[in-house]
Design an enzyme around this catalytic site. Structure first.
Site, PDB file in Angstrom:
ATOM      1  N   HIS A 118     -25.523 -13.193  16.521  1.00 51.53           N
ATOM      2  CA  HIS A 118     -25.333 -11.849  15.972  1.00 51.53           C
ATOM      3  C   HIS A 118     -24.430 -11.054  16.919  1.00 51.53           C
ATOM      4  CE1 HIS A 118     -28.820 -11.802  13.011  1.00 51.53           C
ATOM      5  NE2 HIS A 118     -29.010 -12.925  13.677  1.00 51.53           N
ATOM      6  N   TYR A 168     -37.564  -6.406  13.556  1.00 50.10           N
ATOM      7  CA  TYR A 168     -36.974  -7.718  13.282  1.00 50.10           C
ATOM      8  C   TYR A 168     -37.684  -8.249  12.047  1.00 50.10           C
ATOM      9  CZ  TYR A 168     -35.983 -12.728  13.777  1.00 50.10           C
ATOM     10  OH  TYR A 168     -35.605 -14.029  13.533  1.00 50.10           O
ATOM     11  N   ASP A 183     -32.560  -6.147  12.834  1.00 46.00           N
ATOM     12  CA  ASP A 183     -32.167  -7.265  11.979  1.00 46.00           C
ATOM     13  C   ASP A 183     -33.064  -7.226  10.741  1.00 46.00           C
ATOM     14  OD1 ASP A 183     -31.570  -9.632  10.757  1.00 46.00           O
ATOM     15  OD2 ASP A 183     -32.012 -10.916  12.468  1.00 46.00           O
TER      16      ASP A 183
END
Length: 563
Positions: free
Chosen positions: A304, A141, A182
């Site tokens: 998301h 992330y 991400d």
């Protein structure tokens, strides 16, 4: 083999139960980002899921922030698992290894990069076309660069540099590598809803890093990024991109394939978003094993959507879970822990000093404690005698009497009595009374001396009769007073009502936007600056491209401070 990545925006996204959600993907490895949970808040239902083994990385600085987790089916249990990218959080003999060249970053910077719980690495084995091989999955992330905090921009670039260094080091050791999660940067204009609205889109350092991470020298030159420019941004990064954006490998020209939308503006309704969630893999693995990659915009619950990849290989399961697995955490192992773990030894000196210095409010003072421990009369060694039954009765009677007198003296009317106008009936004075009336009032049984000697019921009857006589005599005067009070009330009511209406006015009436002729919504500026706290009206429709008639129009109006 199927692998899924999804930024869940909080572990509470799994409202219908985490197992049900994981099973719905029908995947061997499920990587989630932004769990927003720390170890002390991780519950057993989330950590131990039937049919899966999980591996978490937690933020150590802030609660409810960042965090990643990897869930593997029991048929795809990894052989090794590690938290972080630097190796500082891993125990010897339990780590994946292969850290590359980290000379450019200090030990403090390396620890800070792993302190926010942004990476989990699992290493698996699979049967491919060339026999048994290793497969390393890096679940990340990546940080977001806050434009108002320059240090976060540097932090993001350092994280990218560390991620590339670690991924390429593992790849060079002979393992196949998948980097997914991400990444917080949209790579090309096709991956952004409105690239023309972004200043210097191509010059963004994050996009230049992606060019360096993903493409070869020839393709870099075609995109306008020379090797010298990239070496200025990342001076010690290995040259030559070794990874492929697997989605673009299968869908090179698909537009509007976004994975993230703003929930504040309702942009998902108009598909006004960005593609910042990726599944990167080394070139050899993509060419030999990848069957298909796609996004899953139909899956809701977060800002998301998930991304999945299908591979033509079969994972082998490890006979036991690595030490990082949540099943090995003491709070979830099911073993009885010693009571000594819940207590801390305190010396007598510390205890006495604490007691003397920090006495709790409302606690007993030294005299009370001494009295409770040794109930002795001061100055005598003889204990207090217990009261006899007769003394007890007399004491209780005294207490009852004192209570009654207190309640009588402190008796108050209802709250409404304080807001009613005082009506004082005019009692005729002794000067206005005739001699006969004076004598009768002095000798009457209603006089003070006689009333005291009378019984209670006679007293009440007498006082009631006196009051009724006074009320009938002065009824006209009271009525006159009440009418005058009502008039004064009416006089005051007007200005008071106007004052409170001015102070406690409600929200202003929303105007109609010019494009759709619909009521606007009221917003408040929360960004620090001269307009902080100011209110404004905008179109109520969801945000979208300017060419979309169903999207929000450009209506904007400040709310006047006077309104």
């Amino acid at each position: 083999m199927k692998i899924v990545t999804w930024n869940i925006n909080g572990i509470r996204t799994f409202k219908n139960g985490i197992k049900k959600t994981l099973d719905s993907f029908d995947a061997d490895i499920i990587c989630v980002q932004e769990t927003k949970v720390t170890r002390d808040l991780l519950d057993e239902k989330t950590a131990i899921v039937d049919g899966y083994n999980s591996y978490f990385s937690f933020s150590r600085g802030r609660s409810g922030y960042s965090g990643v987790a990897t869930y593997c089916k029991d048929t795809a249990t990894p052989f090794l698992a590690e938290e972080g990218l630097t190796g500082l959080l891993a125990n010897q003999g339990e780590a994946v290894g292969c850290y590359g060249d980290q000379v450019e970053l200090s030990s403090e910077e390396l620890l800070a990069l792993d302190n926010e719980g942004r990476a989990v690495i699992t290493q698996h084995q699979f049967i491919g076309k060339d026999g048994p091989q290793k497969l390393t999955v890096i679940n990340v992330y990546c940080p977001r660069a806050d434009p108002e905090k320059p240090e976060r921009k540097l932090y993001k670039l350092q994280f990218y540099q560390l991620l590339q260094c670690r991924a390429e080091a593992i790849l060079s050791s002979g393992s196949q590598v998948i980097v997914l999660g991400d990444v917080n940067t949209s790579h090309r204009p096709i991956d952004h809803c409105d690239p023309n609205d972004v200043d210097n889109f191509e010059d963004n350092p994050g996009r230049k890093w992606l060019d360096h991470f993903l493409f070869g020298k020839a393709e870099k030159a075609q995109n306008g990024n020379t090797e010298d420019e990239l070496q200025e941004i990342f001076p010690k990064s290995p040259s030559g991109g070794k990874f492929v954006d697997s989605f673009r490998r299968f869908h090179p020209k698909r537009s509007n394939a976004f994975t993230c939308w703003s929930t504040l503006t309702g942009a998902r309704q108009t598909n006004y978003g960005t593609r910042i969630d990726y599944i990167f893999a080394d070139c050899c693995l993509v060419e030999s094993a990848f069957i298909g990659v796609d996004i899953m915009p139909e899956v809701e619950g977060s800002d998301h959507c998930p991304v999945y990849a299908q591979l033509s290989c079969t994972l082998q399961s490890s006979p036991k879970c690595p030490p990082l697995c949540t099943r090995h955490m003491p709070e979830f192992t099911g073993r009885q822990q010693k009571l000594s773990r819940f207590f801390v030894k305190v010396s007598e000196k510390e205890r006495s000093s604490k007691d003397s210095e920090e006495s709790l409010p409302g606690s007993q003072d030294a005299g009370e404690i001494r009295e409770n421990l040794n109930p002795v009369v001061q100055g005598n060694s003889v204990a207090k005698k217990r009261p006899t039954c007769r003394e007890k009765d007399t004491n209780t009677n005294k207490a009852k009497r004192s209570k009654q007198t207190k309640t009588e003296s402190n008796a108050k009317g209802s709250l409404l009595a304080f807001f009613k106008p005082k009506q004082t009936p005019s009692i005729p004075s002794s000067e206005n009374l005739s001699p006969k009336q004076t004598e009768s009032s002095q000798d009457s049984p209603g006089s003070e001396s006689d009333t005291r000697s009378c019984p209670a019921d006679v007293q009440s009857e007498t006082s009631l009769s006196v009051v009724t006589e006074m009320e009938t005599e002065n009824q006209d005067e009271v009525e006159g007073e009440s009418t005058s009070i009502d008039k004064s009330k009416d006089c005051k009511k007007g200005p008071c009502t106007g004052f409170w209406k001015a102070v406690l006015h409600g929200p202003p009436q929303p105007p109609l936007c010019k494009s759709h002729n619909e009521p606007c919504v009221l917003r408040t500026v929360k960004k620090a600056g001269p307009n902080l706290g100011r209110q404004f009206f905008v179109c109520a429709r969801p945000q979208g491209h300017a060419s979309n008639p169903q999207a929000r129009c450009n209506f904007f109006a400040w709310v006047d401070k006077g309104k």
